[in-house]
Write a protein that holds these residues in place. Structure first.
Motif, PDB file in Angstrom:
ATOM      1  N   GLN A 509       0.754  -1.177  -0.124  1.00 19.40           N
ATOM      2  CA  GLN A 509      -0.001  -0.015  -0.107  1.00 19.40           C
ATOM      3  C   GLN A 509       0.874   1.156   0.031  1.00 19.40           C
ATOM      4  OE1 GLN A 509      -2.146   1.365   3.560  1.00 19.40           O
ATOM      5  NE2 GLN A 509      -1.439  -0.662   4.506  1.00 19.40           N
ATOM      6  N   ALA A 510       0.173   2.349  -0.585  1.00 23.63           N
ATOM      7  CA  ALA A 510       1.021   3.639  -0.686  1.00 23.63           C
ATOM      8  C   ALA A 510       0.100   4.774  -0.620  1.00 23.63           C
ATOM      9  CB  ALA A 510       1.989   3.663  -1.993  1.00 23.63           C
ATOM     10  N   ALA A 511       0.472   5.770  -0.098  1.00 21.46           N
ATOM     11  CA  ALA A 511      -0.452   6.786   0.066  1.00 21.46           C
ATOM     12  C   ALA A 511       0.491   8.255   0.229  1.00 21.46           C
ATOM     13  CB  ALA A 511      -1.357   7.092   1.192  1.00 21.46           C
ATOM     14  N   TYR A 512       0.026   9.474  -0.331  1.00 26.98           N
ATOM     15  CA  TYR A 512       0.706  10.747  -0.447  1.00 26.98           C
ATOM     16  C   TYR A 512      -0.483  11.866  -0.143  1.00 26.98           C
ATOM     17  CZ  TYR A 512       4.052  14.175  -1.786  1.00 26.98           C
ATOM     18  OH  TYR A 512       4.644  15.470  -1.386  1.00 26.98           O
ATOM     19  N   LEU A 513       0.074  12.615   0.581  1.00 26.35           N
ATOM     20  CA  LEU A 513      -0.947  13.785   1.058  1.00 26.35           C
ATOM     21  C   LEU A 513      -0.211  15.063   0.537  1.00 26.35           C
ATOM     22  CD1 LEU A 513      -2.311  13.370   4.759  1.00 26.35           C
ATOM     23  CD2 LEU A 513      -3.436  13.346   2.434  1.00 26.35           C
ATOM     24  N   PHE A 514      -0.931  16.120  -0.056  1.00 27.67           N
ATOM     25  CA  PHE A 514      -0.438  17.252  -0.430  1.00 27.67           C
ATOM     26  C   PHE A 514      -1.470  18.192   0.372  1.00 27.67           C
ATOM     27  CE2 PHE A 514      -0.906  14.815  -4.426  1.00 27.67           C
ATOM     28  CZ  PHE A 514       0.497  15.153  -5.015  1.00 27.67           C
ATOM     29  N   PHE A 515      -0.652  19.512   0.777  1.00 20.53           N
ATOM     30  CA  PHE A 515      -1.116  20.303   1.822  1.00 20.53           C
ATOM     31  C   PHE A 515      -1.212  21.638   1.027  1.00 20.53           C
ATOM     32  CE2 PHE A 515       0.844  17.224   4.511  1.00 20.53           C
ATOM     33  CZ  PHE A 515       0.014  17.065   5.362  1.00 20.53           C
ATOM     34  N   PRO A 516      -2.314  21.996   0.339  1.00 18.94           N
ATOM     35  CA  PRO A 516      -2.483  23.269  -0.582  1.00 18.94           C
ATOM     36  C   PRO A 516      -2.589  24.223   0.489  1.00 18.94           C
ATOM     37  CG  PRO A 516      -4.501  22.000  -0.333  1.00 18.94           C
ATOM     38  CD  PRO A 516      -3.649  21.304   0.381  1.00 18.94           C
ATOM     39  N   LYS A 517      -2.303  25.689  -0.261  1.00 19.26           N
ATOM     40  CA  LYS A 517      -2.695  26.916   0.588  1.00 19.26           C
ATOM     41  C   LYS A 517      -4.050  27.132   0.233  1.00 19.26           C
ATOM     42  CE  LYS A 517       1.908  28.698   0.687  1.00 19.26           C
ATOM     43  NZ  LYS A 517       2.831  29.728   0.292  1.00 19.26           N
ATOM     44  N   SER A 518      -5.072  26.655   0.815  1.00 18.93           N
ATOM     45  CA  SER A 518      -6.350  26.767   0.693  1.00 18.93           C
ATOM     46  C   SER A 518      -7.287  27.114   1.971  1.00 18.93           C
ATOM     47  CB  SER A 518      -7.114  25.387  -0.059  1.00 18.93           C
ATOM     48  OG  SER A 518      -8.421  25.434  -0.049  1.00 18.93           O
ATOM     49  N   HIS A 520     -10.465  26.101   2.424  1.00 19.97           N
ATOM     50  CA  HIS A 520     -11.107  25.112   2.375  1.00 19.97           C
ATOM     51  C   HIS A 520     -10.761  23.608   2.842  1.00 19.97           C
ATOM     52  CE1 HIS A 520     -14.316  28.052   1.867  1.00 19.97           C
ATOM     53  NE2 HIS A 520     -13.877  28.394   0.896  1.00 19.97           N
ATOM     54  N   ILE A 521      -9.773  23.336   1.695  1.00 15.79           N
ATOM     55  CA  ILE A 521      -9.403  22.116   1.773  1.00 15.79           C
ATOM     56  C   ILE A 521      -7.767  22.061   2.623  1.00 15.79           C
ATOM     57  CG2 ILE A 521      -8.175  20.350   0.509  1.00 15.79           C
ATOM     58  CD1 ILE A 521      -9.925  21.081  -1.921  1.00 15.79           C
ATOM     59  N   LEU A 522      -7.818  21.076   3.708  1.00 15.69           N
ATOM     60  CA  LEU A 522      -6.613  20.940   4.584  1.00 15.69           C
ATOM     61  C   LEU A 522      -5.726  20.304   3.735  1.00 15.69           C
ATOM     62  CD1 LEU A 522      -4.969  21.292   7.197  1.00 15.69           C
ATOM     63  CD2 LEU A 522      -6.500  19.297   7.958  1.00 15.69           C
ATOM     64  N   SER A 523      -6.049  19.081   3.241  1.00 14.80           N
ATOM     65  CA  SER A 523      -5.031  18.167   2.574  1.00 14.80           C
ATOM     66  C   SER A 523      -5.865  17.303   1.592  1.00 14.80           C
ATOM     67  CB  SER A 523      -4.257  17.243   3.588  1.00 14.80           C
ATOM     68  OG  SER A 523      -5.246  16.227   4.256  1.00 14.80           O
ATOM     69  N   HIS A 524      -5.170  16.943   0.472  1.00 13.67           N
ATOM     70  CA  HIS A 524      -5.611  15.690  -0.296  1.00 13.67           C
ATOM     71  C   HIS A 524      -4.663  14.738  -1.150  1.00 13.67           C
ATOM     72  CE1 HIS A 524      -4.354  17.856  -4.055  1.00 13.67           C
ATOM     73  NE2 HIS A 524      -4.294  18.932  -3.338  1.00 13.67           N
ATOM     74  N   GLY A 525      -5.082  13.585  -1.624  1.00 10.43           N
ATOM     75  CA  GLY A 525      -4.079  13.002  -2.170  1.00 10.43           C
ATOM     76  C   GLY A 525      -4.565  11.456  -2.396  1.00 10.43           C
ATOM     77  N   PHE A 551     -10.004  13.926  -0.044  1.00  9.15           N
ATOM     78  CA  PHE A 551      -9.951  15.272   0.149  1.00  9.15           C
ATOM     79  C   PHE A 551     -10.521  15.484   1.915  1.00  9.15           C
ATOM     80  CE2 PHE A 551     -10.853  14.807  -4.081  1.00  9.15           C
ATOM     81  CZ  PHE A 551      -9.970  15.881  -4.729  1.00  9.15           C
ATOM     82  N   ASN A 552      -9.426  15.984   2.534  1.00 10.29           N
ATOM     83  CA  ASN A 552      -9.754  16.424   4.056  1.00 10.29           C
ATOM     84  C   ASN A 552      -9.926  18.084   4.154  1.00 10.29           C
ATOM     85  OD1 ASN A 552      -9.271  13.584   5.493  1.00 10.29           O
ATOM     86  ND2 ASN A 552      -7.381  14.143   4.238  1.00 10.29           N
ATOM     87  N   PHE A 553     -11.260  18.373   4.538  1.00 14.69           N
ATOM     88  CA  PHE A 553     -11.440  19.757   4.697  1.00 14.69           C
ATOM     89  C   PHE A 553     -11.205  20.363   6.067  1.00 14.69           C
ATOM     90  CE2 PHE A 553     -14.056  17.991   1.499  1.00 14.69           C
ATOM     91  CZ  PHE A 553     -14.139  18.674   0.362  1.00 14.69           C
ATOM     92  N   ARG A 554     -11.100  21.748   6.040  1.00 15.00           N
ATOM     93  CA  ARG A 554     -10.794  22.268   7.055  1.00 15.00           C
ATOM     94  C   ARG A 554     -11.835  22.159   8.185  1.00 15.00           C
ATOM     95  NH1 ARG A 554      -5.957  25.373   7.608  1.00 15.00           N
ATOM     96  NH2 ARG A 554      -4.891  25.435   5.448  1.00 15.00           N
ATOM     97  N   LYS A 555     -12.958  22.040   7.989  1.00 16.25           N
ATOM     98  CA  LYS A 555     -13.964  22.034   8.912  1.00 16.25           C
ATOM     99  C   LYS A 555     -14.103  20.616   9.128  1.00 16.25           C
ATOM    100  CE  LYS A 555     -15.186  26.387   8.600  1.00 16.25           C
ATOM    101  NZ  LYS A 555     -15.284  27.205  10.076  1.00 16.25           N
ATOM    102  N   LEU A 556     -13.534  19.624   8.819  1.00 16.73           N
ATOM    103  CA  LEU A 556     -13.467  18.386   9.567  1.00 16.73           C
ATOM    104  C   LEU A 556     -14.191  17.415   8.666  1.00 16.73           C
ATOM    105  CD1 LEU A 556     -12.956  18.619  13.282  1.00 16.73           C
ATOM    106  CD2 LEU A 556     -11.310  18.490  11.462  1.00 16.73           C
TER     107      LEU A 556
END
Length: 737
Positions: A509-518, A520-525, A551-556
């Motif tokens: 298994q493999a996963a990667y998370l991006f942390f955009p300057k957004s 609304h979106i905290l992280s996605h990947g 997609f993980n949003f800042r409001k959880l």
């Protein structure tokens, strides 16, 4: 060919094991947060547990403040202030936490029910590592409304909330803050005398700002419960020398029941029994039970079973839970050599004993012996004895090696000579050795193991071995892992949970998370996970590969999309609807694809929901659509309603045809106070053609002492005919001697 494959697998498992050792040996740096120290001093006066922060005792205590933000990001200090003070006397450890509000003074909680869901309640938690081994410990906490949380910790960050003990607490709510206080008796935890430093950390979740914070800095990918990232609790003098203490927990029970399907008369039963807890040493506990009864335990949450294998349901019985990890955590999710639910479900337990805990900082041990009664119904089950012995040795910073031996023995049993009476084995034994890796910074975890079973009639040369291992790397952005399992065709762990044997499995298994300057979106990947099964000749039999994007949003709230490819070659006949219809023959091959999505809403809202949808192919060229989710509403903090539903629509050629399958489960929790709870759980299972109602009233009239009133009904949904009915009144009381 088979021997060659086995040699290759053994070499791979040995490689994983060697890598685990190398990673452990190379991670011997200082404790991550060793510079964080909280100095605790003995109190001179009285400490009142009332949720009011004006006691003189708190004014002289050191203050732990300036918490670090963990979520949504771990790159700054917490924005919502928290202050913690601690002191102690000869009997208790005392803690006060002042949790200041942001501009919004409202808090979010589900109810006043004990052992609340962490992510759905504003709360404060305490984590204590009394041996500072960064692996085992205790957790205590409170929600903003005063609901208690307590659990025993294992594997570095896992909290088992089924563990209950005696302690008192109070919460006071004010316009700008809530103040919580707790008194934890030294008798309720295990520690060794003359240890002047314990591992400790404090965690707070504030759902209004979606901020999770910690006294010590913790990378966001790890839980605040991570004992690897605790600071130190430094005592001004050695904690009070633990004394040998004993607790007796007797119960009395009255039950009235009737089996309508068998047209049995009403059955009345009076029962009594007792548990005892004896501290053999300050860190080694002996649990005894005589004629135990677990009728007050929550019912299992049913699921629609479309699997070819047995389903797993977790243990909930209190007797098996303290230090339960030392018995139950060997192996993997589907290779468990010990599963306590094999003991005493549907069969009376006469008595049992369990010795568990620590010898010292590096050694833990466990020994269990349970005796069940003879059952004189159609199953003709003999009296059976279940015994297990296990020991663990700490290695390097946080890793350990463990060994176990399990024996199941039928007592005074004669094998029946007729064909109608079920046959039980005279004995079944399993032994194993396991190494668990946990690096000091928690980025590397892994395991390497070997198990062996023995039953009557097994020849010495039969393949009844298990070899398995995995290695995982978990960082801020990456999660990478590889798992290898090989279970022999004759491996037979009758006291375990091993739904499948005779396979080799690879699980990358493999996963990667991006942390955009957004905003609304905290992280996605993306995430990729695969499970590939082979038979003993390395012919592929199963392959399930899933690619998803989260997609993980800042409001959880969370949104994910996924696609799955399935390949199955049946190893024995199987009914794909599990409804007793025609079966597909052995050797049938099926390849199909499924697409899906999942969504969970913001936990701060009074109305919360989750949704899940899957659509794709199925066996024999059919299709399967699965839709499900939950809908919850709370009148905080007293009432919480949750409706869960799953709908499967299976469309296949005849004789199966179109098969709609519903599973609906409404649940109502009413918490009048944090000591008086009422729960009603209804489950309609179309696959089992059953409607179950379970209602439970619990009054915790003193710490760890309860009165339960439990009502259970089972119906036939078609005509509402009653199948069975029972009502139970149970009282237990905790005496500390």
């Amino acid at each position: 060919m088979q021997k060659k494959v086995l040699c290759i697998l053994c070499a791979l498992c040995f490689y994983v094991f060697t890598m685990c050792l190398c990673v452990s040996a190379s991670a011997q740096s200082q404790k991550v947060n060793a510079r964080f120290e909280y100095h605790i001093f003995r109190v001179n006066g009285e400490v009142r547990i009332d949720g009011v922060d004006n006691d003189e005792a708190w004014k002289t205590c050191e203050v732990a403040k300036d918490f670090y933000m963990v979520l949504p990001m771990d790159t700054s200090m917490a924005r919502v202030p928290t202050e913690v003070r601690m002191t102690y006397d000869q009997r208790n450890i005392y803690l006060q936490a002042v949790c200041y509000h942001s501009t919004d003074t409202k808090y979010t909680v589900e109810s006043l029910k004990r052992d609340f869901a962490f992510g759905k309640n504003d709360n404060f938690l305490l984590f204590i590592d009394t041996f500072d081994d960064q692996t085992n410990g205790f957790s205590f906490g409170l929600s903003a409304a005063g609901a208690q949380w307590d659990g025993i910790m294992y594997q570095g960050s896992t909290v088992d909330l089924s563990w209950d003990n005696k302690w008192v607490s109070a919460v006071g709510n004010y316009p700008d803050r809530y103040v919580l206080e707790m008194a934890i008796p030294f008798k309720s935890i295990r520690y060794k005398k003359n240890i002047m430093k314990w591992g400790i950390n404090f965690s707070r979740l504030d759902l209004k700002t979606t901020e999770k914070s910690s006294w010590t800095p913790i990378p966001r990918q790890f839980a605040t419960a991570s004992l690897s990232h605790t600071g130190f609790l430094v005592w001004d003098e050695a904690p009070p020398t633990p004394k040998v203490n004993m607790s007796l927990i007797p119960y009395v029970l009255g039950r009235r029941s009737k089996d309508f399907e068998k047209h049995s008369p009403v059955a009345d039963k009076f029962n009594a029994g007792m548990d005892a807890k004896i501290s053999v040493t300050p860190s080694l506990n002996l649990d005894l039970t005589v004629n135990p009864d677990f009728s007050q335990v929550d019912v299992d949450q049913q699921v629609t079973n479309l699997s070819r294998f047995e389903l797993f349901f977790p243990e909930k019985r209190q007797f098996f839970l303290e230090n339960g990890d030392i018995f139950a955590n060997f192996g993997y999710a589907t290779i468990r050599p010990f599963f306590s639910r094999r003991i005493g479900l549907g069969v009376p337990i006469n008595a049992g004993a369990r010795l568990s805990g620590r010898i010292n900082r590096n050694w833990r041990l466990g020994a269990m012996d349970m005796q069940t009664a003879t059952v004189d119904d159609s199953t003709a089950r003999p009296a059976q004895n279940f015994a297990m012995a296990t020991i663990q040795r700490r290695l390097f910073a946080r890793s350990y090696v463990g060994a176990f031996f399990i024996n199941k023995q039928s007592v005074n049993y004669q094998t029946p000579t007729d064909d109608k009476t079920p046959v039980y084995s005279m004995y079944n034994r399993t032994a194993g050795l396991e190494y668990n890796l946990q690096s000091r910074n928690n980025q590397f975890t892994g395991k390497g193991l070997v198990f062996k079973s023995l039953s009557p009639g097994q020849e010495q040369k039969t393949d009844s071995w298990v070899y398995a291992g995995h290695l995982q790397y978990f960082s801020r952005h990456w999660l990478n892992a590889m798992q290898i399992e090989r279970v022999g065709p004759n491996f037979n762990a009758e006291v375990g949970y091993v739904p499948r044997v005779n396979f080799t499995r690879f699980g990358p298994q493999a996963a990667y998370l991006f942390f955009p300057k957004s905003k609304h979106i905290l992280s996605h990947g993306p995430k990729f996970i695969s499970s590939i099964f082979f038979d003993t000749k390395m012919n592929r039999t199963d392959d399930e590969t899933t690619a998803s994007y989260v997609f993980n949003f800042r409001k959880l709230n969370i949104l994910s999309f996924s696609g799955t490819k399935n390949y199955v070659k049946l190893l024995k006949p199987f009914d794909p609807t599990n409804s007793g219809l025609e079966t597909l023959p052995t050797g049938t091959e099926n390849t199909y694809y499924t697409a899906g999505m999942d969504y969970s809403s913001r936990p701060q809202k009074m109305l919360t929901y989750t949704a899940s949808f899957r659509y794709g192919g199925y066996y024999s060229g059919g299709t399967k659509m699965t839709a499900g989710g939950t809908l919850g509403y709370r009148f905080q903090p007293y009432v919480n309603f949750l409706l869960s539903a799953t709908y499967n629509d299976i469309r296949m050629p005849l004789p199966w045809g179109n098969r709609p399958i519903w599973l609906v489960s409404p649940r109502l929790d009413v918490t009048m106070t944090n000591k008086l709870f009422f729960t009603t759980y209804v489950q309609y299972n179309q696959q089992l053609n059953n409607m179950n109602i379970n209602s439970r009233l619990q009054w915790r009239f003193k710490p760890a002492s309860d009165i339960f009133l439990v009502y259970t009904d089972n119906y036939l949904p078609d005509n509402w005919a009653v199948k069975s009915r029972a009502i139970v009144l149970k009282v237990n009381y905790w005496f500390t001697l």
